[in-house]
Each structure stands twice: as C-alpha cells, then as structure tokens.
Write a protein that holds these residues in place. Structure first.
Motif, PDB file in Angstrom:
ATOM      1  N   VAL A  61       5.269  -1.782   0.076  1.00  0.00           N
ATOM      2  CA  VAL A  61       4.032  -1.595   0.832  1.00  0.00           C
ATOM      3  C   VAL A  61       2.907  -1.211  -0.133  1.00  0.00           C
ATOM      4  O   VAL A  61       3.096  -0.382  -1.021  1.00  0.00           O
ATOM      5  CB  VAL A  61       4.194  -0.496   1.904  1.00  0.00           C
ATOM      6  CG1 VAL A  61       2.891  -0.310   2.689  1.00  0.00           C
ATOM      7  CG2 VAL A  61       5.340  -0.821   2.849  1.00  0.00           C
ATOM      8  N   GLY A  62       1.754  -1.824   0.054  1.00  0.00           N
ATOM      9  CA  GLY A  62       0.579  -1.416  -0.693  1.00  0.00           C
ATOM     10  C   GLY A  62       0.405  -2.065  -2.042  1.00  0.00           C
ATOM     11  O   GLY A  62      -0.354  -1.566  -2.877  1.00  0.00           O
ATOM     12  N   LYS A  63       1.067  -3.196  -2.286  1.00  0.00           N
ATOM     13  CA  LYS A  63       0.928  -3.908  -3.548  1.00  0.00           C
ATOM     14  C   LYS A  63       0.185  -5.219  -3.330  1.00  0.00           C
ATOM     15  O   LYS A  63       0.209  -5.784  -2.237  1.00  0.00           O
ATOM     16  CB  LYS A  63       2.307  -4.186  -4.155  1.00  0.00           C
ATOM     17  CG  LYS A  63       3.096  -2.925  -4.521  1.00  0.00           C
ATOM     18  CD  LYS A  63       4.469  -3.288  -5.090  1.00  0.00           C
ATOM     19  CE  LYS A  63       5.257  -2.061  -5.495  1.00  0.00           C
ATOM     20  NZ  LYS A  63       4.663  -1.408  -6.696  1.00  0.00           N
ATOM     21  N   ILE A  64      -0.469  -5.719  -4.386  1.00  0.00           N
ATOM     22  CA  ILE A  64      -1.103  -7.032  -4.298  1.00  0.00           C
ATOM     23  C   ILE A  64      -0.337  -8.067  -5.116  1.00  0.00           C
ATOM     24  O   ILE A  64      -0.566  -9.255  -4.975  1.00  0.00           O
ATOM     25  CB  ILE A  64      -2.581  -6.996  -4.725  1.00  0.00           C
ATOM     26  CG1 ILE A  64      -2.727  -6.532  -6.174  1.00  0.00           C
ATOM     27  CG2 ILE A  64      -3.380  -6.114  -3.779  1.00  0.00           C
ATOM     28  CD1 ILE A  64      -4.152  -6.666  -6.697  1.00  0.00           C
ATOM     29  N   PRO A  69       1.511  -1.463 -10.042  1.00  0.00           N
ATOM     30  CA  PRO A  69       2.137  -0.139 -10.097  1.00  0.00           C
ATOM     31  C   PRO A  69       1.833   0.726  -8.884  1.00  0.00           C
ATOM     32  O   PRO A  69       2.471   1.768  -8.668  1.00  0.00           O
ATOM     33  CB  PRO A  69       1.540   0.473 -11.368  1.00  0.00           C
ATOM     34  CG  PRO A  69       0.199  -0.195 -11.497  1.00  0.00           C
ATOM     35  CD  PRO A  69       0.398  -1.597 -10.997  1.00  0.00           C
ATOM     36  N   ARG A  70       0.871   0.292  -8.089  1.00  0.00           N
ATOM     37  CA  ARG A  70       0.524   1.060  -6.899  1.00  0.00           C
ATOM     38  C   ARG A  70       1.513   0.766  -5.769  1.00  0.00           C
ATOM     39  O   ARG A  70       2.338  -0.113  -5.871  1.00  0.00           O
ATOM     40  CB  ARG A  70      -0.897   0.715  -6.450  1.00  0.00           C
ATOM     41  CG  ARG A  70      -1.975   1.029  -7.467  1.00  0.00           C
ATOM     42  CD  ARG A  70      -3.285   0.401  -7.077  1.00  0.00           C
ATOM     43  NE  ARG A  70      -3.204  -1.057  -7.075  1.00  0.00           N
ATOM     44  CZ  ARG A  70      -4.202  -1.858  -6.723  1.00  0.00           C
ATOM     45  NH1 ARG A  70      -5.339  -1.345  -6.314  1.00  0.00           N
ATOM     46  NH2 ARG A  70      -4.041  -3.176  -6.763  1.00  0.00           N
TER      47      ARG A  70
END
Length: 216
Positions: A61-64, A69-70
């Motif tokens: 969740v929360g990656k592009i 690394p996020r």
C-alpha cells in the motif's frame, strides 16, 4: 494516490496439485482494511471464499512502483465476501495509519460523472503479470445498474490507462486533490486490454451498511 494497493500471491493452488502466482489491485478504505474484487480470493473451483485466505496474499500500500521505499507491505489475514456483488473486504495484518484512506460514497454516482482508475495490472493482454508500477486512467460512469456500474474510457485506451489482467479490484474514484478521493466502484471485468469497450464494476454505495458492519 497513496491509498492504492497491489495484491500478489505466489502459492495459489491449482487443480492436480501445484501452485501458481497471481495478483489483484485494491485500495485502502480504513487503517486495517482494503477493498478489492471478490474473485481475488477463491477455492480450486474458482468460487469466491471468505475467512482466512487459502493462500498467502501480500498487500503493498502506498507505493508508485515496486522499488518505492515509501508505503507498507502487509499480509491479508481475513476476507469478507460481499453478499450481492463481486467485491470483498480484506483485513490487513497491521493497520496503516499514515495514509489517508479513500472515503466511502454517500450515494450513487451520476451518469456522465468523471472518475479515475488506478491499478497494478498487466501491461499486456497476452503476457499476464502484475505491472511494476501503478497505472492510472480516466473514465466516466456510462450506466447504473442495481449492483454494478459500467465505466467508459475518456481517452484512447492503452495498457497504461486501462484495466487489464490483475487489475481486478482497482478503485474507480472521484479525486479530491493529489492524495485523497471518494470511492465509487471497483473493477470486476472488462474487454481484453487495450481493446474498446466498457468496464464492469461493482457498486460500493449499495452495500455501505454491510461494509460498516464488517469493519466495526
């Protein structure tokens, strides 16, 4: 859109023994819940099943992109299958508190309303494998049915802006800035990408009471 979710598994059982890989897409709707397509969790016959997943499903969740690394990487631990359409809620192994979830709708959309799509599905109609980066496209609501919506593309289709294999569960949402949005529906099925045609999606507004019951 940090609320996006990439679901991947390497041990989905197949008839005759053995396993295969597979994936879906989804979105965060609460700190410890995502929403996706119901058929992403199934038995050997392809029947949708709930409860503890029958194979490991990793949720990013929360990656592009895969190297971002996020974001967070957690596991699916419980599945709740919608009683009326091809949609499921998936509980996560740990809550995600630093990403704003998609908000749920308060009512049905309107025909012609603009929505965005994000997903992690295949970049080929023939080579089925999740993308290594998030895709995004622009659609509009073209038909409203009791438990489903048809979505028509607002731009020429490519594999980068249209749902493909492994995009099941991708959210269709109304953007609210660069980080947030209001969920309208989730991808169920559609034409072979990037061929013309409408996407069939599962309405969210018709099962709001059920969603809140599952997450309470």
């Amino acid at each position: 859109m940090p609320f996006n979710a990439k679901l991947t598994s390497k041990d989905i059982p197949v008839e005759g023994g053995g396993v295969r890989g597979g994936g879906c897409s989804g979105s965060l709707i609460a700190p410890d819940w995502i929403i996706t397509a119901g058929h992403c969790f199934h038995d050997l016959d392809g029947t949708r099943v709930g409860g503890t997943p029958q194979y490991h499903m990793t949720v990013a969740v929360g990656k592009i992109n895969d190297d971002d690394p996020r974001g967070h990487v957690v596991q699916a631990v419980d599945v709740r299958q919608s009683p009326v359409n091809d949609l499921a809620l998936v509980k996560l192994s740990a809550p995600i508190t630093d990403i704003a979830p998609l908000t749920l709708p308060t009512g049905p959309p309107k025909v012609g309303e603009d929505v965005d799509f994000v997903g992690w599905g295949s970049l080929s109609a023939t080579v089925v494998a999740p993308a290594d980066h998030m895709k995004r496209g622009h659609f509009e609501v073209s038909e409203i049915r009791h438990t489903e919506l048809d979505m028509s593309p607002r731009e020429a289709r490519t594999v980068e802006n249209s749902p493909c294999h492994d995009d099941s569960g991708s959210p269709f949402f109304i953007p609210e800035g660069d980080q947030k949005g209001r969920l309208v529906a989730i991808e169920d099925n559609g034409p072979d990408c990037p061929q013309p045609g409408v996407e069939t999606t599962a309405r969210v507004d018709t099962i709001l009471d059920w969603i809140h019951e599952q997450m309470s």
